[in-house]
Design a protein around this motif. Structure first.
Motif, PDB file in Angstrom:
ATOM      1  N   ALA A 129     -11.581  -8.337 -61.966  1.00  9.87           N
ATOM      2  CA  ALA A 129     -10.765  -7.307 -61.323  1.00  9.87           C
ATOM      3  C   ALA A 129     -11.624  -6.452 -60.397  1.00  9.87           C
ATOM      4  O   ALA A 129     -11.189  -6.076 -59.308  1.00  9.87           O
ATOM      5  CB  ALA A 129     -10.073  -6.442 -62.369  1.00  9.87           C
ATOM      6  N   ALA A 130     -12.855  -6.160 -60.825  1.00 15.99           N
ATOM      7  CA  ALA A 130     -13.768  -5.401 -59.966  1.00 15.99           C
ATOM      8  C   ALA A 130     -14.093  -6.196 -58.705  1.00 15.99           C
ATOM      9  O   ALA A 130     -14.083  -5.650 -57.592  1.00 15.99           O
ATOM     10  CB  ALA A 130     -15.047  -5.050 -60.725  1.00 15.99           C
ATOM     11  N   VAL A 183     -13.365  -5.234 -54.587  1.00 16.64           N
ATOM     12  CA  VAL A 183     -14.431  -5.233 -53.583  1.00 16.64           C
ATOM     13  C   VAL A 183     -14.156  -6.287 -52.506  1.00 16.64           C
ATOM     14  O   VAL A 183     -14.239  -6.003 -51.311  1.00 16.64           O
ATOM     15  CB  VAL A 183     -15.803  -5.455 -54.252  1.00 16.64           C
ATOM     16  N   PHE A 184     -13.811  -7.504 -52.934  1.00 15.43           N
ATOM     17  CA  PHE A 184     -13.542  -8.569 -51.969  1.00 15.43           C
ATOM     18  C   PHE A 184     -12.311  -8.239 -51.119  1.00 15.43           C
ATOM     19  O   PHE A 184     -12.299  -8.483 -49.904  1.00 15.43           O
ATOM     20  CB  PHE A 184     -13.321  -9.909 -52.675  1.00 15.43           C
ATOM     21  N   ALA A 185     -11.268  -7.701 -51.746  1.00 14.51           N
ATOM     22  CA  ALA A 185     -10.053  -7.372 -51.006  1.00 14.51           C
ATOM     23  C   ALA A 185     -10.322  -6.284 -49.974  1.00 14.51           C
ATOM     24  O   ALA A 185      -9.898  -6.401 -48.823  1.00 14.51           O
ATOM     25  CB  ALA A 185      -8.948  -6.937 -51.967  1.00 14.51           C
ATOM     26  N   LYS A 186     -11.033  -5.241 -50.380  1.00 11.84           N
ATOM     27  CA  LYS A 186     -11.330  -4.152 -49.446  1.00 11.84           C
ATOM     28  C   LYS A 186     -12.095  -4.691 -48.239  1.00 11.84           C
ATOM     29  O   LYS A 186     -11.793  -4.355 -47.100  1.00 11.84           O
ATOM     30  CB  LYS A 186     -12.120  -3.046 -50.154  1.00 11.84           C
ATOM     31  N   ALA A 187     -13.056  -5.569 -48.489  1.00 13.74           N
ATOM     32  CA  ALA A 187     -13.846  -6.148 -47.403  1.00 13.74           C
ATOM     33  C   ALA A 187     -12.999  -7.072 -46.521  1.00 13.74           C
ATOM     34  O   ALA A 187     -13.224  -7.157 -45.315  1.00 13.74           O
ATOM     35  CB  ALA A 187     -15.039  -6.915 -47.969  1.00 13.74           C
ATOM     36  N   GLY A 188     -12.008  -7.732 -47.113  1.00 13.00           N
ATOM     37  CA  GLY A 188     -11.213  -8.699 -46.364  1.00 13.00           C
ATOM     38  C   GLY A 188      -9.984  -8.143 -45.682  1.00 13.00           C
ATOM     39  O   GLY A 188      -9.329  -8.844 -44.914  1.00 13.00           O
ATOM     40  N   LEU A 189      -9.639  -6.901 -45.946  1.00 18.11           N
ATOM     41  CA  LEU A 189      -8.404  -6.328 -45.398  1.00 18.11           C
ATOM     42  C   LEU A 189      -8.539  -5.739 -44.005  1.00 18.11           C
ATOM     43  O   LEU A 189      -7.529  -5.402 -43.393  1.00 18.11           O
ATOM     44  CB  LEU A 189      -7.871  -5.239 -46.340  1.00 18.11           C
ATOM     45  N   GLN A 190      -9.753  -5.630 -43.488  1.00 15.21           N
ATOM     46  CA  GLN A 190      -9.946  -5.005 -42.181  1.00 15.21           C
ATOM     47  C   GLN A 190      -9.180  -5.766 -41.101  1.00 15.21           C
ATOM     48  O   GLN A 190      -9.383  -6.956 -40.894  1.00 15.21           O
ATOM     49  CB  GLN A 190     -11.437  -4.938 -41.814  1.00 15.21           C
TER      50      GLN A 190
END
Length: 143
Positions: free
Chosen positions: A17-18, A22-29
């Motif tokens: 989940a962590a 982190v991956f989602a935040k980096a990939g949402l740009q």
């Protein structure tokens, strides 16, 4: 399996989940959070299909009861709504604030389990849930 095997699976869930946050935040740009959730869902479907095939865990759904279907469908709808809200929150806020608020689900699960599943958390568990609530508020409201 030992009596505490669930705990190791729960730790693995927390770790992944962590990574999700982190991956989602980096990939949402620069992309829509709802469309990103759709891509994520396709990846999950493919990964689970591969896992079920590898592990030989496919089941005949003909044996499912109406109750199985109703609650699995409701769970799927709740999961989808949670993912959409989570990705939108990550797109708009800091992962270090969004993830703790998302974990407030711990408290909500306990409350719903009392009401709907007739579970009875111990005094120690209620204290822990109170501490989680305090921690969520502390992290979410930082300036």
């Amino acid at each position: 399996m030992t009596a505490h095997t669930w705990f190791y699976w729960a730790l693995a869930s927390a770790f992944f989940a962590a990574l999700t946050a982190v991956f989602a935040k980096a990939g949402l740009q620069g992309i829509d959070s709802d469309f990103a959730t759709f891509i994520r869902t396709l990846v999950i479907i493919a990964a689970l299909a591969a896992f079920l095939t590898y592990a030989g865990k496919w089941q005949n759904v003909g044996g499912f009861t109406a109750k199985n279907w109703i609650f699995l469908i409701l769970s799927g709808l709740a999961t989808g709504a949670s993912w959409l809200a989570y990705f939108k929150a990550l797109q708009l806020g800091n992962a270090s604030q969004v993830a703790p608020v998302d974990k407030f689900s711990l408290v909500l699960v306990a409350l719903m389990a009392v009401v709907f599943l007739d579970e009875h958390p111990s005094k120690q568990e209620w204290i822990g849930l109170g501490l989680v609530t305090a921690g969520v508020l502390t992290l979410a409201l930082k300036r």
